[in-house]
Scaffold this motif. Structure first.
Motif, PDB file in Angstrom:
ATOM      1  N   VAL A  55       1.257  -1.134  -0.033  1.00  0.00           N
ATOM      2  CA  VAL A  55       0.002   0.078   0.137  1.00  0.00           C
ATOM      3  C   VAL A  55       0.961   1.348  -0.355  1.00  0.00           C
ATOM      4  CG1 VAL A  55      -2.002   1.215   1.120  1.00  0.00           C
ATOM      5  CG2 VAL A  55      -1.471  -1.403   1.662  1.00  0.00           C
ATOM      6  N   ASP A  56       0.889   2.259  -0.936  1.00  0.00           N
ATOM      7  CA  ASP A  56       1.144   3.796  -0.970  1.00  0.00           C
ATOM      8  C   ASP A  56       0.890   4.491  -1.604  1.00  0.00           C
ATOM      9  OD1 ASP A  56       1.236   3.098  -3.619  1.00  0.00           O
ATOM     10  OD2 ASP A  56       3.196   2.372  -4.221  1.00  0.00           O
ATOM     11  N   ASP A  57       1.377   5.602  -2.038  1.00  0.00           N
ATOM     12  CA  ASP A  57       0.297   7.154  -2.339  1.00  0.00           C
ATOM     13  C   ASP A  57       0.042   6.579  -3.853  1.00  0.00           C
ATOM     14  OD1 ASP A  57       1.578   7.397   0.259  1.00  0.00           O
ATOM     15  OD2 ASP A  57       2.495   9.559  -1.213  1.00  0.00           O
ATOM     16  N   HIS A  58       0.136   5.365  -4.669  1.00  0.00           N
ATOM     17  CA  HIS A  58      -0.217   5.335  -5.702  1.00  0.00           C
ATOM     18  C   HIS A  58      -1.416   4.044  -5.549  1.00  0.00           C
ATOM     19  CE1 HIS A  58       2.561   7.932  -7.468  1.00  0.00           C
ATOM     20  NE2 HIS A  58       3.899   6.876  -6.268  1.00  0.00           N
ATOM     21  N   GLY A  59      -2.002   3.605  -4.262  1.00  0.00           N
ATOM     22  CA  GLY A  59      -2.633   2.790  -4.387  1.00  0.00           C
ATOM     23  C   GLY A  59      -2.322   1.335  -3.336  1.00  0.00           C
ATOM     24  N   ARG A  60      -3.106   0.356  -3.769  1.00  0.00           N
ATOM     25  CA  ARG A  60      -2.792  -1.106  -3.110  1.00  0.00           C
ATOM     26  C   ARG A  60      -2.381  -2.029  -4.844  1.00  0.00           C
ATOM     27  NH1 ARG A  60      -4.802  -3.866   1.559  1.00  0.00           N
ATOM     28  NH2 ARG A  60      -5.680  -4.902   1.192  1.00  0.00           N
ATOM     29  N   HIS A  61      -1.120  -2.587  -4.512  1.00  0.00           N
ATOM     30  CA  HIS A  61      -0.789  -4.144  -5.468  1.00  0.00           C
ATOM     31  C   HIS A  61      -0.275  -4.849  -4.851  1.00  0.00           C
ATOM     32  CE1 HIS A  61       0.558   0.270  -6.916  1.00  0.00           C
ATOM     33  NE2 HIS A  61       0.858   0.778  -5.520  1.00  0.00           N
ATOM     34  N   ALA A  62      -1.489  -5.867  -5.538  1.00  0.00           N
ATOM     35  CA  ALA A  62      -0.707  -7.504  -5.129  1.00  0.00           C
ATOM     36  C   ALA A  62       0.255  -7.862  -5.685  1.00  0.00           C
ATOM     37  CB  ALA A  62      -1.816  -8.845  -5.712  1.00  0.00           C
ATOM     38  N   MET A  63       1.258  -8.294  -4.241  1.00  0.00           N
ATOM     39  CA  MET A  63       3.236  -8.836  -4.151  1.00  0.00           C
ATOM     40  C   MET A  63       2.873 -10.391  -4.510  1.00  0.00           C
ATOM     41  SD  MET A  63       5.360  -5.674  -3.083  1.00  0.00           S
ATOM     42  CE  MET A  63       6.516  -6.344  -4.017  1.00  0.00           C
ATOM     43  N   ALA A  64       3.501 -10.886  -4.856  1.00  0.00           N
ATOM     44  CA  ALA A  64       4.304 -12.877  -4.847  1.00  0.00           C
ATOM     45  C   ALA A  64       5.181 -13.086  -5.164  1.00  0.00           C
ATOM     46  CB  ALA A  64       2.869 -13.034  -6.319  1.00  0.00           C
ATOM     47  N   PRO A  65       5.734 -14.131  -4.735  1.00  0.00           N
ATOM     48  CA  PRO A  65       7.257 -14.689  -4.275  1.00  0.00           C
ATOM     49  C   PRO A  65       7.439 -13.683  -5.626  1.00  0.00           C
ATOM     50  CG  PRO A  65       5.861 -16.120  -3.246  1.00  0.00           C
ATOM     51  CD  PRO A  65       5.141 -14.661  -3.987  1.00  0.00           C
ATOM     52  N   GLY A  66       9.145 -13.062  -4.960  1.00  0.00           N
ATOM     53  CA  GLY A  66      10.123 -12.953  -6.278  1.00  0.00           C
ATOM     54  C   GLY A  66      10.098 -11.282  -6.164  1.00  0.00           C
ATOM     55  N   ASP A  67       8.493 -10.647  -6.192  1.00  0.00           N
ATOM     56  CA  ASP A  67       8.410  -9.094  -6.970  1.00  0.00           C
ATOM     57  C   ASP A  67       9.208  -8.372  -5.484  1.00  0.00           C
ATOM     58  OD1 ASP A  67       6.269 -10.085  -8.827  1.00  0.00           O
ATOM     59  OD2 ASP A  67       5.039  -9.677  -6.860  1.00  0.00           O
ATOM     60  N   CYS A  68       9.572  -7.343  -6.304  1.00  0.00           N
ATOM     61  CA  CYS A  68      10.300  -5.952  -5.574  1.00  0.00           C
ATOM     62  C   CYS A  68       9.295  -4.725  -5.181  1.00  0.00           C
ATOM     63  CB  CYS A  68      11.952  -6.526  -6.580  1.00  0.00           C
ATOM     64  SG  CYS A  68      12.612  -7.596  -6.561  1.00  0.00           S
ATOM     65  N   ALA A  69      10.035  -4.214  -4.664  1.00  0.00           N
ATOM     66  CA  ALA A  69      10.468  -2.703  -4.514  1.00  0.00           C
ATOM     67  C   ALA A  69      10.616  -1.788  -4.055  1.00  0.00           C
ATOM     68  CB  ALA A  69       7.878  -2.145  -3.584  1.00  0.00           C
ATOM     69  N   ALA A  70      10.755  -0.793  -4.654  1.00  0.00           N
ATOM     70  CA  ALA A  70      11.999  -0.141  -4.464  1.00  0.00           C
ATOM     71  C   ALA A  70      11.409   1.772  -3.870  1.00  0.00           C
ATOM     72  CB  ALA A  70      13.274   0.307  -5.538  1.00  0.00           C
ATOM     73  N   PHE A  71      12.608   2.530  -2.721  1.00  0.00           N
ATOM     74  CA  PHE A  71      11.855   3.101  -2.160  1.00  0.00           C
ATOM     75  C   PHE A  71      13.049   3.693  -1.927  1.00  0.00           C
ATOM     76  CE2 PHE A  71       8.656  -0.001  -1.338  1.00  0.00           C
ATOM     77  CZ  PHE A  71       7.184   0.312  -1.216  1.00  0.00           C
ATOM     78  N   PRO A  72      13.354   4.935  -3.481  1.00  0.00           N
ATOM     79  CA  PRO A  72      14.550   6.127  -2.863  1.00  0.00           C
ATOM     80  C   PRO A  72      13.946   6.936  -1.757  1.00  0.00           C
ATOM     81  CG  PRO A  72      13.316   5.930  -5.432  1.00  0.00           C
ATOM     82  CD  PRO A  72      12.759   5.589  -4.428  1.00  0.00           C
ATOM     83  N   ALA A  73      15.561   7.052  -1.186  1.00  0.00           N
ATOM     84  CA  ALA A  73      15.583   8.117  -0.478  1.00  0.00           C
ATOM     85  C   ALA A  73      15.155   9.391  -0.393  1.00  0.00           C
ATOM     86  CB  ALA A  73      17.191   8.731   0.463  1.00  0.00           C
ATOM     87  N   GLY A  74      14.439  10.056   0.179  1.00  0.00           N
ATOM     88  CA  GLY A  74      13.982  11.569  -0.111  1.00  0.00           C
ATOM     89  C   GLY A  74      12.674  11.780  -1.349  1.00  0.00           C
ATOM     90  N   GLU A  75      11.638  10.601  -1.422  1.00  0.00           N
ATOM     91  CA  GLU A  75      10.301  10.512  -2.199  1.00  0.00           C
ATOM     92  C   GLU A  75       9.540   9.923  -1.181  1.00  0.00           C
ATOM     93  OE1 GLU A  75       9.017   6.329  -4.934  1.00  0.00           O
ATOM     94  OE2 GLU A  75      10.375   8.055  -6.547  1.00  0.00           O
ATOM     95  N   ALA A  76       8.671  11.058  -1.093  1.00  0.00           N
ATOM     96  CA  ALA A  76       7.602  11.124  -0.173  1.00  0.00           C
ATOM     97  C   ALA A  76       5.980  10.555  -0.531  1.00  0.00           C
ATOM     98  CB  ALA A  76       6.763  13.027  -0.265  1.00  0.00           C
ATOM     99  N   ASN A  77       6.451   8.926  -0.781  1.00  0.00           N
ATOM    100  CA  ASN A  77       5.621   8.272  -1.194  1.00  0.00           C
ATOM    101  C   ASN A  77       5.522   6.525   0.447  1.00  0.00           C
ATOM    102  OD1 ASN A  77       3.945   5.938  -2.356  1.00  0.00           O
ATOM    103  ND2 ASN A  77       5.831   5.121  -4.215  1.00  0.00           N
ATOM    104  N   GLY A  78       4.390   6.963   1.290  1.00  0.00           N
ATOM    105  CA  GLY A  78       4.005   6.461   2.496  1.00  0.00           C
ATOM    106  C   GLY A  78       4.075   5.539   1.968  1.00  0.00           C
TER     107      GLY A  78
END
Length: 115
Positions: A55-78
């Motif tokens: 769950v981030d500022d862009h909505g709700r995203h289903a994830m499964a084994p092998g899926d990745c997410a990256a959050f760069p420093a300073g990017e205001a995306n809770g």
């Protein structure tokens, strides 16, 4: 609010000092954290077991084994992971260890500063 969340601090156990590496387990119904973002620290995660939702500022995203997410420093995306299934979820999370950090919590009037 984090009942059902546990974490193994793998990087710390291995003596790493420049970044953290944690294996997080979420029992059914658990949250990984409050939705947050980091001013000074990069964060990266990969799902290893189960099917959580990111769950981030862009909505709700289903994830499964092998899926990745990256959050760069300073990017205001809770963001956070939620286990809304009836089985455990596990993911590896990696983050830098800045000398000074500010974390903002998107859904709460909360800010933390660490030096």
């Amino acid at each position: 609010m984090m009942k059902g969340r546990s974490s193994l601090r793998l990087g710390q156990a291995g003596g790493l000092i420049q970044f953290g590496a944690n294996l997080v387990t979420l029992e059914p119904g658990a949250l990984a954290s409050l939705r947050h973002w980091h001013a000074e620290e990069d964060e990266f995660l990969i799902v290893t077991e189960g099917t959580p939702h990111l769950v981030d500022d862009h909505g709700r995203h289903a994830m499964a084994p092998g899926d990745c997410a990256a959050f760069p420093a300073g990017e205001a995306n809770g963001h956070h992971l939620v286990n809304d299934t009836d089985a455990p979820v596990r993911f590896l999370v990696f983050g830098t260890k800045a000398a000074r950090e500010v974390a903002m919590y998107s859904d709460h009037d909360f800010r933390i500063e660490i030096e």
